[in-house]
Design a protein around this motif. Structure first.
Motif, PDB file in Angstrom:
ATOM      1  N   ASP A 243      24.195 -28.598  46.799  1.00 18.66           N
ATOM      2  CA  ASP A 243      23.398 -29.506  45.980  1.00 18.66           C
ATOM      3  C   ASP A 243      24.243 -30.457  45.130  1.00 18.66           C
ATOM      4  O   ASP A 243      23.733 -31.091  44.213  1.00 18.66           O
ATOM      5  N   TYR A 244      25.547 -30.565  45.443  1.00 20.70           N
ATOM      6  CA  TYR A 244      26.399 -31.507  44.708  1.00 20.70           C
ATOM      7  C   TYR A 244      25.803 -32.904  44.803  1.00 20.70           C
ATOM      8  O   TYR A 244      25.307 -33.312  45.846  1.00 20.70           O
ATOM      9  N   GLY A 245      25.826 -33.648  43.714  1.00 20.88           N
ATOM     10  CA  GLY A 245      25.323 -35.010  43.713  1.00 20.88           C
ATOM     11  C   GLY A 245      24.827 -35.420  42.347  1.00 20.88           C
ATOM     12  O   GLY A 245      24.956 -34.680  41.362  1.00 20.88           O
ATOM     13  N   GLN A 246      24.265 -36.623  42.276  1.00 22.39           N
ATOM     14  CA  GLN A 246      23.760 -37.174  41.022  1.00 22.39           C
ATOM     15  C   GLN A 246      22.237 -37.085  40.982  1.00 22.39           C
ATOM     16  O   GLN A 246      21.574 -37.355  41.985  1.00 22.39           O
ATOM     17  N   TYR A 247      21.715 -36.743  39.798  1.00 27.20           N
ATOM     18  CA  TYR A 247      20.286 -36.557  39.620  1.00 27.20           C
ATOM     19  C   TYR A 247      19.819 -37.251  38.338  1.00 27.20           C
ATOM     20  O   TYR A 247      20.526 -37.248  37.328  1.00 27.20           O
ATOM     21  N   SER A 248      18.632 -37.806  38.381  1.00 25.26           N
ATOM     22  CA  SER A 248      17.974 -38.338  37.186  1.00 25.26           C
ATOM     23  C   SER A 248      17.184 -37.210  36.553  1.00 25.26           C
ATOM     24  O   SER A 248      16.581 -36.399  37.259  1.00 25.26           O
TER      25      SER A 248
ATOM     26  N   VAL B  71      27.886 -32.448  34.687  1.00 23.83           N
ATOM     27  CA  VAL B  71      28.211 -33.540  33.770  1.00 23.83           C
ATOM     28  C   VAL B  71      26.900 -34.232  33.421  1.00 23.83           C
ATOM     29  O   VAL B  71      26.277 -34.850  34.281  1.00 23.83           O
ATOM     30  N   PHE B  72      26.496 -34.086  32.171  1.00 25.16           N
ATOM     31  CA  PHE B  72      25.261 -34.692  31.689  1.00 25.16           C
ATOM     32  C   PHE B  72      25.586 -35.997  30.970  1.00 25.16           C
ATOM     33  O   PHE B  72      26.570 -36.066  30.235  1.00 25.16           O
ATOM     34  N   LYS B  73      24.762 -37.017  31.179  1.00 30.08           N
ATOM     35  CA  LYS B  73      24.887 -38.280  30.445  1.00 30.08           C
ATOM     36  C   LYS B  73      23.670 -38.420  29.551  1.00 30.08           C
ATOM     37  O   LYS B  73      22.546 -38.166  29.977  1.00 30.08           O
ATOM     38  N   SER B  74      23.927 -38.851  28.315  1.00 27.10           N
ATOM     39  CA  SER B  74      22.832 -39.037  27.363  1.00 27.10           C
ATOM     40  C   SER B  74      22.334 -40.471  27.410  1.00 27.10           C
ATOM     41  O   SER B  74      22.919 -41.320  28.071  1.00 27.10           O
ATOM     42  N   GLU B  75      21.277 -40.726  26.649  1.00 24.83           N
ATOM     43  CA  GLU B  75      20.733 -42.077  26.549  1.00 24.83           C
ATOM     44  C   GLU B  75      21.759 -43.033  25.954  1.00 24.83           C
ATOM     45  O   GLU B  75      21.761 -44.219  26.239  1.00 24.83           O
ATOM     46  N   ALA B  76      22.675 -42.526  25.127  1.00 23.94           N
ATOM     47  CA  ALA B  76      23.714 -43.347  24.497  1.00 23.94           C
ATOM     48  C   ALA B  76      24.987 -43.403  25.350  1.00 23.94           C
ATOM     49  O   ALA B  76      26.036 -43.819  24.878  1.00 23.94           O
ATOM     50  N   ASP B  77      24.919 -42.940  26.583  1.00 24.39           N
ATOM     51  CA  ASP B  77      26.041 -42.909  27.535  1.00 24.39           C
ATOM     52  C   ASP B  77      27.193 -41.999  27.129  1.00 24.39           C
ATOM     53  O   ASP B  77      28.313 -42.160  27.597  1.00 24.39           O
ATOM     54  N   THR B  78      26.961 -41.045  26.245  1.00 21.51           N
ATOM     55  CA  THR B  78      27.964 -40.022  25.990  1.00 21.51           C
ATOM     56  C   THR B  78      27.779 -38.921  27.025  1.00 21.51           C
ATOM     57  O   THR B  78      26.707 -38.787  27.618  1.00 21.51           O
ATOM     58  N   THR B  79      28.839 -38.152  27.270  1.00 16.34           N
ATOM     59  CA  THR B  79      28.744 -37.100  28.285  1.00 16.34           C
ATOM     60  C   THR B  79      28.875 -35.718  27.648  1.00 16.34           C
ATOM     61  O   THR B  79      29.537 -35.549  26.623  1.00 16.34           O
TER      62      THR B  79
ATOM     63  N   ASP C 123      31.187 -26.451  32.399  1.00 14.81           N
ATOM     64  CA  ASP C 123      31.954 -25.976  33.551  1.00 14.81           C
ATOM     65  C   ASP C 123      31.929 -24.459  33.617  1.00 14.81           C
ATOM     66  O   ASP C 123      32.003 -23.791  32.592  1.00 14.81           O
ATOM     67  N   PHE C 124      31.842 -23.940  34.831  1.00 11.70           N
ATOM     68  CA  PHE C 124      31.882 -22.497  35.058  1.00 11.70           C
ATOM     69  C   PHE C 124      32.960 -22.207  36.106  1.00 11.70           C
ATOM     70  O   PHE C 124      32.928 -22.776  37.196  1.00 11.70           O
ATOM     71  N   TRP C 125      33.907 -21.344  35.766  1.00 11.36           N
ATOM     72  CA  TRP C 125      34.908 -20.848  36.721  1.00 11.36           C
ATOM     73  C   TRP C 125      34.512 -19.421  37.061  1.00 11.36           C
ATOM     74  O   TRP C 125      34.380 -18.576  36.179  1.00 11.36           O
ATOM     75  N   MET C 126      34.281 -19.162  38.326  1.00 11.51           N
ATOM     76  CA  MET C 126      33.740 -17.876  38.759  1.00 11.51           C
ATOM     77  C   MET C 126      34.754 -16.745  38.604  1.00 11.51           C
ATOM     78  O   MET C 126      35.931 -16.919  38.859  1.00 11.51           O
TER      79      MET C 126
ATOM     80  N   LEU D 267      19.221 -36.113  27.146  1.00 15.70           N
ATOM     81  CA  LEU D 267      20.046 -36.348  28.333  1.00 15.70           C
ATOM     82  C   LEU D 267      19.221 -37.037  29.405  1.00 15.70           C
ATOM     83  O   LEU D 267      18.060 -36.718  29.605  1.00 15.70           O
ATOM     84  N   LYS D 268      19.834 -37.995  30.121  1.00 16.90           N
ATOM     85  CA  LYS D 268      19.078 -38.774  31.107  1.00 16.90           C
ATOM     86  C   LYS D 268      19.493 -38.529  32.552  1.00 16.90           C
ATOM     87  O   LYS D 268      18.752 -38.844  33.465  1.00 16.90           O
ATOM     88  N   SER D 269      20.691 -37.970  32.767  1.00 12.84           N
ATOM     89  CA  SER D 269      21.122 -37.697  34.141  1.00 12.84           C
ATOM     90  C   SER D 269      22.115 -36.545  34.154  1.00 12.84           C
ATOM     91  O   SER D 269      22.710 -36.204  33.130  1.00 12.84           O
ATOM     92  N   VAL D 270      22.279 -35.963  35.348  1.00 11.43           N
ATOM     93  CA  VAL D 270      23.238 -34.877  35.533  1.00 11.43           C
ATOM     94  C   VAL D 270      23.895 -35.036  36.898  1.00 11.43           C
ATOM     95  O   VAL D 270      23.252 -35.422  37.867  1.00 11.43           O
ATOM     96  N   THR D 271      25.194 -34.754  36.933  1.00  9.12           N
ATOM     97  CA  THR D 271      25.940 -34.721  38.192  1.00  9.12           C
ATOM     98  C   THR D 271      26.405 -33.291  38.395  1.00  9.12           C
ATOM     99  O   THR D 271      26.996 -32.690  37.486  1.00  9.12           O
ATOM    100  N   ILE D 272      26.118 -32.741  39.572  1.00 11.87           N
ATOM    101  CA  ILE D 272      26.550 -31.383  39.912  1.00 11.87           C
ATOM    102  C   ILE D 272      27.730 -31.515  40.860  1.00 11.87           C
ATOM    103  O   ILE D 272      27.671 -32.240  41.853  1.00 11.87           O
TER     104      ILE D 272
END
Length: 160
Positions: free
Chosen positions: A32-37, A76-84, A88-91, A52-57
């Protein structure tokens, strides 16, 4: 000679079996890697909220664990103000990643959070049962001084 060969084969097999038992799970959510709204949201955790407005997995950022080896996943989440906001999870071998029907669940073992001297465990659930809009849920349980606090946030997401 046959006994020694058989014993050697059994020993090698048990070493591989033990290594597999104690190894981390494969990279979670890799399919499911990719960008999502983010189309909807409810709740909040210690780090994530509904601004938050988007997430990249994808894979976790190497700088989040310079000694990290093995499988990982990063959000990686992006907010309405474009901050991130990076999560992260390391198994580790104690973590679990399970897929049942259209629901994938990552459950981490407790880790020490040296920022606030607590122990935290995480659960990330990706529910793809609704083909139009998936649900991505983060739950954090924080244990500190004998008290346990759980926070949860649920995002509705669509592939960009």
């Amino acid at each position: 000679m046959k006994v020694i060969t058989a014993l050697l084969v059994v020993s090698v097999f048990s070493v591989f079996a033990q290594a597999e038992e104690g190894s981390p799970p494969p990279p979670p959510f890799k399919a499911d890697y990719g960008q999502y709204s983010i189309t909807g949201c409810a709740g909040q955790t210690f780090q994530l909220d509904c601004k938050l407005k988007s997430v990249t997995i994808g894979a976790a950022r190497p700088e989040s664990n310079p000694k990290g080896k093995g499988s990982s996943v990063g959000f990686v989440f992006k907010s309405e103000a474009d901050t991130t906001v990076n999560t992260d999870f390391w198994m580790t071998p104690a973590d679990k990643f399970e897929v049942e029907d259209d629901v994938s669940t990552l459950t981490t073992d407790k880790i020490k959070n040296t920022t606030n001297w607590s122990e935290e465990s995480h659960q990330v659930i990706l529910d793809k049962s609704n083909k139009n809009e998936w649900t991505l849920t983060f739950a954090v349980t924080r244990d500190n001084l004998g008290k346990s606090i759980k926070r949860q946030i649920e995002f509705k997401i669509k592939k960009k």
